[in-house]
Each structure stands twice: as C-alpha cells, then as structure tokens.
Motif scaffolding. Sequence first.
Motif, PDB file in Angstrom:
ATOM      1  N   THR A 105      -1.890   8.880  -1.568  1.00  0.00           N
ATOM      2  CA  THR A 105      -1.543   7.965  -0.491  1.00  0.00           C
ATOM      3  C   THR A 105      -2.805   7.268  -0.020  1.00  0.00           C
ATOM      4  O   THR A 105      -3.766   7.925   0.392  1.00  0.00           O
ATOM      5  CB  THR A 105      -0.911   8.733   0.694  1.00  0.00           C
ATOM      6  N   SER A 145       1.555   5.864  -2.682  1.00  0.00           N
ATOM      7  CA  SER A 145       0.956   4.576  -3.095  1.00  0.00           C
ATOM      8  C   SER A 145       1.175   4.366  -4.584  1.00  0.00           C
ATOM      9  O   SER A 145       0.235   4.189  -5.360  1.00  0.00           O
ATOM     10  CB  SER A 145      -0.529   4.555  -2.731  1.00  0.00           C
ATOM     11  N   SER A 182       0.812  -1.217   0.000  1.00  0.00           N
ATOM     12  CA  SER A 182       0.000   0.000   0.000  1.00  0.00           C
ATOM     13  C   SER A 182       0.841   1.260   0.000  1.00  0.00           C
ATOM     14  O   SER A 182       0.437   2.280  -0.569  1.00  0.00           O
ATOM     15  CB  SER A 182      -0.919   0.015   1.233  1.00  0.00           C
ATOM     16  N   TRP A 183       2.031   1.207   0.633  1.00  0.00           N
ATOM     17  CA  TRP A 183       2.833   2.432   0.743  1.00  0.00           C
ATOM     18  C   TRP A 183       4.305   2.172   0.450  1.00  0.00           C
ATOM     19  O   TRP A 183       4.880   1.175   0.860  1.00  0.00           O
ATOM     20  CB  TRP A 183       2.720   3.004   2.153  1.00  0.00           C
TER      21      TRP A 183
END
Length: 566
Positions: A150, A123, A117-118
């Motif tokens: 993000t 992202s 996800s990050w």
Amino acid sequence: MKQILLLMALFIMTSANSQKNGLPRLEKVGGKTELIVDGKPFLMFSGELHNSSAGSTHYMRPIWRNLKQNNLNTVIAPVSWELIEPVEGKFDFTLVDSMITGARKENLKLVLIWFGSWKNAKSTYVPEWIKGNTAKYPLMESQGGRLLNTLSAFGNNTLKADAKAFSELMNYVKKVDGKNQTVIMVQVQNEVGILGSPRDYSETATKAFTSQVPKELMDYLGKNKSTLYPGLLKTWEANGSKMTGTWEEVFGKGEKYKGEEWKTNYSFYTEELFMAWNLAKYTGEIAQKGKQEYALPMFANGWIKQPKSTNPGRYPSGGPLPQVLDVWRAAAPAIDLIAADIYAVEEFDWVCQEFSLSGNPLFIPETTTGLASSARALYAFGKYDALGYAPFGIDGHGIFNTADLKDVSLKNVYGCLKNIAPEIIKNRGTDNMTALYLGEGNTEATVGMGDYDIYVSRFSSAGLFKKTGGRFGIEGEDDKSPAGLIVIKLSNNEFLVAGGVGGIQVTVSSSKSNKALYNDYASIDEITFEKGKMKTHRINGDETALGGAIIKPGEVKIFKIKMYSY
C-alpha cells in the motif's frame, strides 16, 4: 447560405443551452442535495462494472446495449492508472475514449472511478514504474516494520505522479466529453485506507503522528463543534477539548497491543483519525488538481465496518467513513460527498443513517446483487433520498458479487423508478415520501402518513391467492423474497405506492388520529407506462377483495390509492 446560417444559429443555441445548464453538479434545492445533470435533478439508476471489464474495448462492446435494455441510466466504470500511463509521462486514453463512446451511443451516463494510488486499500493498479521503485514511491509499514503493498500517504513523489495522471485524465474527458457530458461524476481512488494495522508505522508517519495536530483540522473542529460526529466529539471532550497538542494529547492514547490483539480491542480511534487526515489530504489534493482541469462532482467511497471487523485495520483505517467524516471534510474540501459501499446488508439501515449525517447526501456506488438488492433499491430512494444506487458486477460473469443475467428483478425495479422519478424528485427530503422494506424474516411493516396508515404484508394463502416459492415458481411454499415499497402522499387522502419483487399486499387504513367513523377505498388505479405514456387501469371487486392492492412475487407495480370517509 441559408443552410450555413441555420447551422450557425443551431450551434449558438446549443452553446447557449450548454452554458445555461452548466456542468453536472451537486446543488442544494429546498434544503436537499440534488445531482443536477443537463440542468435538472437526476437520479442514478446504476450498476458498477467488474474491475477489469473496461480493460478492453472488445469485451465491453456488446455489454453497453444490454445495460441500457436492463433500464440502467448510469454505469460506474473504473479507469486504471496502469493502463492510461504504462510508461511514465506517456498517456493512452484509448480505453477511456471507447468507454465514453459506448455509453453515449446507448444514452447512458458514466461515473468514472479513478483506480490510482489505492484500490481496496492496496496499490495494485499503479503502473509498474511506480511498483518497482519503492525508494522513490514509499510504502506504508505496520508495527514492527513489515512493508505493506500500500503506497504511503506521505510519499510526495507519488502524490505528484498520481495528481499529474488524474489531471491528464480530467483534461481528456473535458476535451472529448465537455459538450455531451456523458461523464457526470468521478470517484477519486477506491476504498482508501490501511489494512493490517491501525496506522502507518513508517518513520515518516510516526514523526507526523508525534507532532502537533494540524491547526487546519483543529480550527475546523472548533468551528463545527455543534455538528461533529458524536463519537468524535465525545473523544475530543474526554481529553479536555484541547485546541493544540499531538494526536495522542488531543484525542487520547490508544492501548498498545501485541501480535493480533488489536483485532478484538477497539482502542485505536486516534490512529484512525490520524490516517484519515493524511489520506484525505492526499486524495483531496488530487481531486482539486483534477477539478482545475474539469470541475465535475467528485466523491470518495468507504469500505465500511463489518459486523465482525469493527477495529481500524480490520477494515481500511482512515478511509472515508462516518466516524471520520469531519476529518475528511476539513482535509479534502474538493471531495463533494462520501459514499457508502454496502455489503454487510444486515446493517443496511444503520449504514444509510450514518452516511446521511451532517447533510452528507447518500450515494451507494457498490452493493450486492440479487433479489434483496433490487428491493433495497426501492427502499434507498424512498426512505433515504439516495442520489444513486449501484449493484456491483452489473455486467455479470465475474468471480463474485455478480449480477445473475437471468434475474430481471433489478430491471423491473429500475423501470418502475424511472417512471416515477419525477414524483421521487419532487418529494425528496419531505415527510410526504418514505419506504418500507420486508427482509427475509419480516412479514409486515407499517408507516403513518397523515390520517392514514400504509400497511405492507406478505400474501395470505387464503382465498383465491396462493403463496409461491422464494424464486417465484413453486406453488404451496411461502414466498420469503425481500420486497420494497415506496410510499408518496399525493394529498391528504391519496397515495402513490410503487414496489415489489417479493409478493406483498398493500393496505391503507385510517390512523388513530383520523376521527372519521369509517374509511374505505374510493379508487385503486394500477398505473402502467407504454413508450413513456402513462396509462391507468381501475381495479375493484376480486382484485381488492383481500383488502388492498396485490403485487405478486416477481412483479414490480405502481398504484394510486384514494381513500374516502363515510
């Protein structure tokens, strides 16, 4: 028939040894944390690949051998969510398989980074089917409603999708590598947090921020009050040490700001604590799901505060940093350690100290490259008992933070560290080992070890030896290249010293507490290794005439120094 029986016996023995040794794991040994690999403590002399290097098999094919030849024993490599699940529910582990095969062929260990996800508080490595559906997979918002690139920590659909992909990855690693155990650790996400705002101001996040602080966190703080990070304890006590209340009632109200004011006004610790809880909960659940498939050690890494960026939001707010370490521990017990990405090298000591608080073992999975970085590797292992050290861009040819393929200083340092690794492991966490570091501006350093002081200085240009240039070749110029030295006390009057890069002289003399009238060198032996076998060479006379062992610029050497009194 005999051959079949022999093969069966060999298989049983191999399986028994594998079960006895167990999976790679973090384990407390004599009060210190060790990374156990193949049943014994393991130090990671490593480097991290550029973000896109492992994105193709043909690019990496010639690099594995080069890394091995440069004395690495571990490679840190990213696995991108968008590349393993380009279509929702359809997984392709071709690149992962190639990565494991390439490392295993060169007898290298792997630490995988999950770019889920990050990555660096953005992202950018999520699949396109995630990026294009913000209704289902929501983004964070800054104050005023500006959408950030993000993903939100409050996106349940995103969490489920990320956890599913990570679990599939760990299941695959177990299937293809469970026996060989090339992969020894996994980093879950990369430098999580929110940039551009101290917290997520979306409607969902704001509702959570104005709600009660989770009881789970307050119970943890109450139980561990005596060991909390000093700043957190001070903030909590300043607001009455409440055990219930909203985030602002428990930890205080951050000052409001207009426009860019927050960049110069550090008043948003409460917002950072809030983000830390929610990001850690998200990351910890993904780690837990992955461990259910294959229980390797898992860690999170933090983008640290920079000297001119001390406000949350200028660095990723809520990321795994020392000031919120307690929050991460409470929210994400599946995360085994918090690691430090150190690029603000002028703060190296401070960062190492902060990330060693509360028993957190130091691991540096990202740092700068070059001569200074090579010297700091010696310092990190000797002074701060690091589990591992990894300059970024180790494969070279990147756009920045790139290893110079002509610079052999890290190769020489890792070669030295490999040779003395048993002594380092034996003395980790004790007063018998420390290290000294001479930066660009330092000319000398001293440490006391029992009855003796170990003194490190730059070369003197007097006598037979001349100083050389900072890049190891221009006669007549002072060498200002950084140097590191590990010092291990073998007995009361015997020391192992190992280090170099910049030129240094190592002198041992009696301390003020040593009541002997005179002290001198009983022996100085230079230690070298040839095909793994140790050889010693006694030096004396001209070689020690300046007062001790000499390590010339560009060299990395090991000496055993024995003292006597008369």
